[in-house]
Design a protein around this motif. Structure first.
Motif, PDB file in Angstrom:
ATOM      1  N   VAL A  30       0.838  -1.201   0.000  1.00 26.13           N
ATOM      2  CA  VAL A  30       0.000   0.000   0.000  1.00 26.13           C
ATOM      3  C   VAL A  30       0.877   1.256   0.000  1.00 26.13           C
ATOM      4  O   VAL A  30       0.622   2.207  -0.739  1.00 26.13           O
ATOM      5  CB  VAL A  30      -0.939   0.022   1.235  1.00 26.13           C
ATOM      6  CG1 VAL A  30      -1.580   1.390   1.423  1.00 26.13           C
ATOM      7  CG2 VAL A  30      -2.014  -1.044   1.098  1.00 26.13           C
ATOM      8  N   GLN A  31       1.926   1.227   0.811  1.00 29.80           N
ATOM      9  CA  GLN A  31       2.810   2.385   0.897  1.00 29.80           C
ATOM     10  C   GLN A  31       3.562   2.596  -0.426  1.00 29.80           C
ATOM     11  O   GLN A  31       3.753   3.728  -0.853  1.00 29.80           O
ATOM     12  CB  GLN A  31       3.788   2.201   2.066  1.00 29.80           C
ATOM     13  CG  GLN A  31       4.578   3.451   2.409  1.00 29.80           C
ATOM     14  CD  GLN A  31       3.706   4.551   3.016  1.00 29.80           C
ATOM     15  OE1 GLN A  31       2.472   4.497   3.003  1.00 29.80           O
ATOM     16  NE2 GLN A  31       4.356   5.580   3.522  1.00 29.80           N
ATOM     17  N   MET A  32       3.940   1.485  -1.076  1.00 29.72           N
ATOM     18  CA  MET A  32       4.617   1.570  -2.371  1.00 29.72           C
ATOM     19  C   MET A  32       3.701   2.217  -3.401  1.00 29.72           C
ATOM     20  O   MET A  32       4.150   2.971  -4.269  1.00 29.72           O
ATOM     21  CB  MET A  32       4.993   0.158  -2.860  1.00 29.72           C
ATOM     22  CG  MET A  32       6.235  -0.405  -2.237  1.00 29.72           C
ATOM     23  SD  MET A  32       7.737   0.491  -2.698  1.00 29.72           S
ATOM     24  CE  MET A  32       8.547  -0.738  -3.701  1.00 29.72           C
ATOM     25  N   ASP A  33       2.409   1.904  -3.302  1.00 26.18           N
ATOM     26  CA  ASP A  33       1.443   2.450  -4.254  1.00 26.18           C
ATOM     27  C   ASP A  33       1.166   3.931  -4.009  1.00 26.18           C
ATOM     28  O   ASP A  33       0.512   4.580  -4.806  1.00 26.18           O
ATOM     29  CB  ASP A  33       0.113   1.680  -4.146  1.00 26.18           C
ATOM     30  CG  ASP A  33       0.192   0.346  -4.871  1.00 26.18           C
ATOM     31  OD1 ASP A  33       1.192   0.139  -5.589  1.00 26.18           O
ATOM     32  OD2 ASP A  33      -0.736  -0.463  -4.729  1.00 26.18           O
ATOM     33  N   ASN A  34       1.640   4.424  -2.877  1.00 28.93           N
ATOM     34  CA  ASN A  34       1.369   5.819  -2.538  1.00 28.93           C
ATOM     35  C   ASN A  34       2.657   6.622  -2.398  1.00 28.93           C
ATOM     36  O   ASN A  34       2.756   7.506  -1.549  1.00 28.93           O
ATOM     37  CB  ASN A  34       0.574   5.883  -1.224  1.00 28.93           C
ATOM     38  CG  ASN A  34      -0.844   5.368  -1.418  1.00 28.93           C
ATOM     39  OD1 ASN A  34      -1.687   6.061  -1.986  1.00 28.93           O
ATOM     40  ND2 ASN A  34      -1.086   4.155  -0.975  1.00 28.93           N
ATOM     41  N   LEU A  35       3.615   6.297  -3.252  1.00 32.31           N
ATOM     42  CA  LEU A  35       4.933   6.931  -3.151  1.00 32.31           C
ATOM     43  C   LEU A  35       4.882   8.432  -3.412  1.00 32.31           C
ATOM     44  O   LEU A  35       5.781   9.159  -3.031  1.00 32.31           O
ATOM     45  CB  LEU A  35       5.913   6.294  -4.142  1.00 32.31           C
ATOM     46  CG  LEU A  35       6.583   5.006  -3.655  1.00 32.31           C
ATOM     47  CD1 LEU A  35       7.561   4.533  -4.704  1.00 32.31           C
ATOM     48  CD2 LEU A  35       7.292   5.246  -2.332  1.00 32.31           C
ATOM     49  N   THR A  36       3.825   8.861  -4.094  1.00 31.34           N
ATOM     50  CA  THR A  36       3.714  10.299  -4.361  1.00 31.34           C
ATOM     51  C   THR A  36       3.484  11.077  -3.073  1.00 31.34           C
ATOM     52  O   THR A  36       3.798  12.248  -2.981  1.00 31.34           O
ATOM     53  CB  THR A  36       2.545  10.593  -5.316  1.00 31.34           C
ATOM     54  OG1 THR A  36       1.416   9.832  -4.879  1.00 31.34           O
ATOM     55  CG2 THR A  36       2.915  10.194  -6.740  1.00 31.34           C
ATOM     56  N   MET A  37       2.951  10.347  -2.049  1.00 29.72           N
ATOM     57  CA  MET A  37       2.743  11.005  -0.759  1.00 29.72           C
ATOM     58  C   MET A  37       4.082  11.082  -0.020  1.00 29.72           C
ATOM     59  O   MET A  37       4.964  10.257  -0.228  1.00 29.72           O
ATOM     60  CB  MET A  37       1.745  10.208   0.079  1.00 29.72           C
ATOM     61  CG  MET A  37       0.334  10.249  -0.495  1.00 29.72           C
ATOM     62  SD  MET A  37      -0.690   8.967   0.223  1.00 29.72           S
ATOM     63  CE  MET A  37      -0.698   9.505   1.928  1.00 29.72           C
ATOM     64  N   PRO A  38       4.225  12.081   0.842  1.00 26.69           N
ATOM     65  CA  PRO A  38       5.497  12.181   1.579  1.00 26.69           C
ATOM     66  C   PRO A  38       5.674  10.958   2.485  1.00 26.69           C
ATOM     67  O   PRO A  38       4.704  10.378   2.955  1.00 26.69           O
ATOM     68  CB  PRO A  38       5.327  13.445   2.421  1.00 26.69           C
ATOM     69  CG  PRO A  38       3.862  13.702   2.464  1.00 26.69           C
ATOM     70  CD  PRO A  38       3.279  13.143   1.204  1.00 26.69           C
ATOM     71  N   SER A  39       6.922  10.576   2.681  1.00 26.60           N
ATOM     72  CA  SER A  39       7.225   9.452   3.562  1.00 26.60           C
ATOM     73  C   SER A  39       6.675   9.766   4.947  1.00 26.60           C
ATOM     74  O   SER A  39       6.906  10.839   5.499  1.00 26.60           O
ATOM     75  CB  SER A  39       8.740   9.248   3.633  1.00 26.60           C
ATOM     76  OG  SER A  39       9.029   8.277   4.592  1.00 26.60           O
ATOM     77  N   CYS A  40       5.926   8.847   5.496  1.00 33.33           N
ATOM     78  CA  CYS A  40       5.276   9.080   6.782  1.00 33.33           C
ATOM     79  C   CYS A  40       6.015   8.323   7.892  1.00 33.33           C
ATOM     80  O   CYS A  40       6.040   7.099   7.897  1.00 33.33           O
ATOM     81  CB  CYS A  40       3.821   8.620   6.697  1.00 33.33           C
ATOM     82  SG  CYS A  40       2.993   8.625   8.273  1.00 33.33           S
ATOM     83  N   PRO A  41       6.628   9.062   8.808  1.00 31.14           N
ATOM     84  CA  PRO A  41       7.398   8.410   9.889  1.00 31.14           C
ATOM     85  C   PRO A  41       6.531   7.452  10.700  1.00 31.14           C
ATOM     86  O   PRO A  41       6.989   6.394  11.124  1.00 31.14           O
ATOM     87  CB  PRO A  41       7.860   9.574  10.765  1.00 31.14           C
ATOM     88  CG  PRO A  41       7.752  10.787   9.908  1.00 31.14           C
ATOM     89  CD  PRO A  41       6.633  10.529   8.956  1.00 31.14           C
ATOM     90  N   LEU A  42       5.247   7.811  10.904  1.00 34.04           N
ATOM     91  CA  LEU A  42       4.356   6.937  11.666  1.00 34.04           C
ATOM     92  C   LEU A  42       4.179   5.609  10.959  1.00 34.04           C
ATOM     93  O   LEU A  42       4.109   4.553  11.576  1.00 34.04           O
ATOM     94  CB  LEU A  42       2.988   7.600  11.850  1.00 34.04           C
ATOM     95  CG  LEU A  42       2.755   8.298  13.180  1.00 34.04           C
ATOM     96  CD1 LEU A  42       1.329   8.793  13.268  1.00 34.04           C
ATOM     97  CD2 LEU A  42       3.065   7.356  14.348  1.00 34.04           C
ATOM     98  N   TYR A  43       4.100   5.681   9.629  1.00 29.43           N
ATOM     99  CA  TYR A  43       3.946   4.466   8.842  1.00 29.43           C
ATOM    100  C   TYR A  43       5.151   3.550   9.027  1.00 29.43           C
ATOM    101  O   TYR A  43       5.019   2.345   9.202  1.00 29.43           O
ATOM    102  CB  TYR A  43       3.795   4.828   7.359  1.00 29.43           C
ATOM    103  CG  TYR A  43       3.063   3.781   6.576  1.00 29.43           C
ATOM    104  CD1 TYR A  43       1.691   3.865   6.406  1.00 29.43           C
ATOM    105  CD2 TYR A  43       3.730   2.690   6.047  1.00 29.43           C
ATOM    106  CE1 TYR A  43       1.013   2.895   5.717  1.00 29.43           C
ATOM    107  CE2 TYR A  43       3.054   1.711   5.354  1.00 29.43           C
ATOM    108  CZ  TYR A  43       1.691   1.823   5.191  1.00 29.43           C
ATOM    109  OH  TYR A  43       1.016   0.848   4.511  1.00 29.43           O
TER     110      TYR A  43
END
Lengths: 93, 93
Positions: A30-43
């Motif tokens: 899911v995170q790979m699919d949302n790479l356009t979003m900034p890297s989320c430290p919580l994630y």
């Protein structure tokens, strides 16, 4: 030796670990699919926590003789590789 | 049903969880003995992390049918009570 009952626990242990590993793989996906979003430290913290939880399950199953040490290592290695790809994807961005 | 082999895995699961719970209890005990020292946030984080790890082991063992849900609950409840005493000891200081 009661091979049948032992196999039952051993099979279920590996199945359960595979299910739990798949959940983490899905989080990474899911995170790979949302790479356009900034890297989320919580994630990243969630992923770390989940990896730790899975490693504890694997350690427990290994100590009990439910799985081979190598099987547990393969499950974790496979996830580590996915995590590393995710990390690289963010670094290269 | 292969009661013998099943019992073996089940007994070992409970033994292993008891050993792991005892390690956490020991961490709490050491901290209780050092109440004169300032509360250490890192120590609390270590305890939290260990509790999370143990809860994952217990969840895994419960799902596999190695322990009863109630047994796992008792192990965690007992540790939660100790943690609560530690917390109170700091709060009352």
């Amino acid at each position: 030796m009661d091979t049948k009952a032992q196999a039952s626990f051993q099979e279920r242990a590996l199945e359960q670990l595979t299910v739990d590993a798949a959940k983490i793989a899905q989080l990474i996906h899911v995170q790979m699919d949302n790479l356009t979003m900034p890297s989320c430290p919580l994630y990243e913290e969630v992923l770390d926590t989940q990896m730790f939880g899975l490693s504890r399950e694997i350690e427990f199953a290994t100590k009990l003789g439910l799985i081979e040490r190598e099987q547990g290592k393969q499950i974790l290695d496979s996830l580590e590789k996915k995590l590393s790809l995710l990390h690289d994807a963010y670094t290269d961005k």
